[in-house]
Design a protein around this motif. Structure first.
Motif, PDB file in Angstrom:
ATOM      1  N   ARG A   1       5.952  65.148  87.058  1.00 23.52           N
ATOM      2  CA  ARG A   1       6.771  65.265  85.784  1.00 23.52           C
ATOM      3  C   ARG A   1       7.432  64.125  85.332  1.00 23.52           C
ATOM      4  O   ARG A   1       8.263  63.513  86.170  1.00 23.52           O
ATOM      5  CB  ARG A   1       7.557  66.570  85.905  1.00 23.52           C
ATOM      6  CG  ARG A   1       6.934  67.818  85.745  1.00 23.52           C
ATOM      7  CD  ARG A   1       7.697  68.660  85.437  1.00 23.52           C
ATOM      8  NE  ARG A   1       6.993  70.084  85.044  1.00 23.52           N
ATOM      9  CZ  ARG A   1       7.124  71.257  84.775  1.00 23.52           C
ATOM     10  NH1 ARG A   1       8.588  71.559  84.649  1.00 23.52           N
ATOM     11  NH2 ARG A   1       6.375  72.204  84.430  1.00 23.52           N
ATOM     12  N   THR A   2       7.044  63.510  84.098  1.00 27.85           N
ATOM     13  CA  THR A   2       7.940  62.378  83.695  1.00 27.85           C
ATOM     14  C   THR A   2       9.255  62.923  83.174  1.00 27.85           C
ATOM     15  O   THR A   2       9.489  63.875  83.166  1.00 27.85           O
ATOM     16  CB  THR A   2       7.199  61.696  82.563  1.00 27.85           C
ATOM     17  OG1 THR A   2       7.063  62.644  81.380  1.00 27.85           O
ATOM     18  CG2 THR A   2       5.694  61.386  83.035  1.00 27.85           C
ATOM     19  N   SER A   3      10.166  61.969  82.842  1.00 31.29           N
ATOM     20  CA  SER A   3      11.545  62.259  82.458  1.00 31.29           C
ATOM     21  C   SER A   3      11.372  62.815  81.002  1.00 31.29           C
ATOM     22  O   SER A   3      12.231  63.735  80.811  1.00 31.29           O
ATOM     23  CB  SER A   3      12.258  60.830  82.246  1.00 31.29           C
ATOM     24  OG  SER A   3      12.532  60.301  83.645  1.00 31.29           O
ATOM     25  N   GLY A   4      10.394  62.448  80.277  1.00 29.24           N
ATOM     26  CA  GLY A   4      10.170  62.906  78.881  1.00 29.24           C
ATOM     27  C   GLY A   4       9.707  64.431  79.021  1.00 29.24           C
ATOM     28  O   GLY A   4      10.433  65.259  78.221  1.00 29.24           O
ATOM     29  N   GLU A   5       8.983  64.798  79.972  1.00 27.32           N
ATOM     30  CA  GLU A   5       8.779  66.343  80.114  1.00 27.32           C
ATOM     31  C   GLU A   5       9.798  67.036  80.836  1.00 27.32           C
ATOM     32  O   GLU A   5       9.938  68.367  80.449  1.00 27.32           O
ATOM     33  CB  GLU A   5       7.469  66.378  81.088  1.00 27.32           C
ATOM     34  CG  GLU A   5       6.235  65.752  80.721  1.00 27.32           C
ATOM     35  CD  GLU A   5       5.069  65.780  81.414  1.00 27.32           C
ATOM     36  OE1 GLU A   5       3.923  65.683  81.193  1.00 27.32           O
ATOM     37  OE2 GLU A   5       5.479  65.607  82.789  1.00 27.32           O
ATOM     38  N   ALA A   6      10.742  66.644  81.712  1.00 28.04           N
ATOM     39  CA  ALA A   6      11.822  67.181  82.321  1.00 28.04           C
ATOM     40  C   ALA A   6      13.006  67.250  81.333  1.00 28.04           C
ATOM     41  O   ALA A   6      13.923  67.965  81.773  1.00 28.04           O
ATOM     42  CB  ALA A   6      12.078  66.479  83.573  1.00 28.04           C
ATOM     43  N   GLY A   7      12.971  66.454  80.202  1.00 28.81           N
ATOM     44  CA  GLY A   7      14.092  66.522  79.236  1.00 28.81           C
ATOM     45  C   GLY A   7      15.292  65.520  79.617  1.00 28.81           C
ATOM     46  O   GLY A   7      16.209  65.723  79.342  1.00 28.81           O
ATOM     47  N   ALA A   8      14.977  64.842  80.498  1.00 21.09           N
ATOM     48  CA  ALA A   8      15.986  63.859  80.947  1.00 21.09           C
ATOM     49  C   ALA A   8      15.957  62.460  80.475  1.00 21.09           C
ATOM     50  O   ALA A   8      14.850  62.087  79.854  1.00 21.09           O
ATOM     51  CB  ALA A   8      15.965  63.660  82.237  1.00 21.09           C
ATOM     52  N   GLU A   9      17.055  61.650  80.274  1.00 17.74           N
ATOM     53  CA  GLU A   9      16.768  60.581  79.672  1.00 17.74           C
ATOM     54  C   GLU A   9      16.371  59.229  80.376  1.00 17.74           C
ATOM     55  O   GLU A   9      16.350  59.572  81.740  1.00 17.74           O
ATOM     56  CB  GLU A   9      18.184  60.049  79.192  1.00 17.74           C
ATOM     57  CG  GLU A   9      19.164  60.852  77.935  1.00 17.74           C
ATOM     58  CD  GLU A   9      20.261  60.363  77.659  1.00 17.74           C
ATOM     59  OE1 GLU A   9      20.617  58.924  78.046  1.00 17.74           O
ATOM     60  OE2 GLU A   9      21.019  60.958  77.300  1.00 17.74           O
TER      61      GLU A   9
ATOM     62  N   SER B   1       6.085  56.427  82.318  1.00 19.01           N
ATOM     63  CA  SER B   1       5.236  57.249  83.206  1.00 19.01           C
ATOM     64  C   SER B   1       5.583  57.570  84.526  1.00 19.01           C
ATOM     65  O   SER B   1       5.052  58.380  85.373  1.00 19.01           O
ATOM     66  CB  SER B   1       3.749  56.627  83.015  1.00 19.01           C
ATOM     67  OG  SER B   1       3.883  55.477  83.658  1.00 19.01           O
ATOM     68  N   ALA B   2       6.711  57.324  84.904  1.00 15.25           N
ATOM     69  CA  ALA B   2       7.308  57.254  86.157  1.00 15.25           C
ATOM     70  C   ALA B   2       8.016  58.832  86.483  1.00 15.25           C
ATOM     71  O   ALA B   2       8.429  59.312  85.501  1.00 15.25           O
ATOM     72  CB  ALA B   2       8.545  56.281  86.148  1.00 15.25           C
ATOM     73  N   PRO B   3       7.770  59.332  87.528  1.00 16.51           N
ATOM     74  CA  PRO B   3       8.131  60.656  87.685  1.00 16.51           C
ATOM     75  C   PRO B   3       9.620  60.952  87.793  1.00 16.51           C
ATOM     76  O   PRO B   3      10.418  59.802  88.138  1.00 16.51           O
ATOM     77  CB  PRO B   3       7.667  60.985  89.116  1.00 16.51           C
ATOM     78  CG  PRO B   3       7.094  59.779  89.879  1.00 16.51           C
ATOM     79  CD  PRO B   3       6.865  58.857  88.731  1.00 16.51           C
TER      80      PRO B   3
END
Length: 90
Positions: free
Chosen positions: A27-35, A43-45
């Protein structure tokens, strides 16, 4: 089949299964809702669940190796069955 051969083939299945399992747990940071951290690729997990990936990899590789070994014992698919270029035997 000797034990050492079976173990080597199992490890081959394990590393092959690792590449099957990895995309399902990333899960990328964008998918996890993190900055994003400055310099981090989008694309980094965000977090890498190593134990979860190792467990699923072991399960998938055990199933694949089990099918391989059953085929080895019972001979469901042989090398002759995979030779499509050869003319059919009579």
């Amino acid at each position: 089949m000797r034990f050492q051969s079976a173990l080597a083939i199992y490890f081959l299945f394990w590393f092959l299964s690792l590449f099957f399992v990895l995309p399902f747990h990333a899960r990328t940071s964008g998918e996890a809702g993190a900055e994003l951290v400055p310099g981090q690729a989008e694309s980094a997990p965000h977090r890498f669940p190593l134990a979860n990936v190792a467990l699923w990899t072991t399960i998938v590789s055990a199933v694949l190796f089990g099918l391989f070994y059953l085929n080895y014992v019972f001979g469901w698919i042989t090398a002759d069955a995979l030779d499509w270029a050869a003319p059919p035997r009579r």
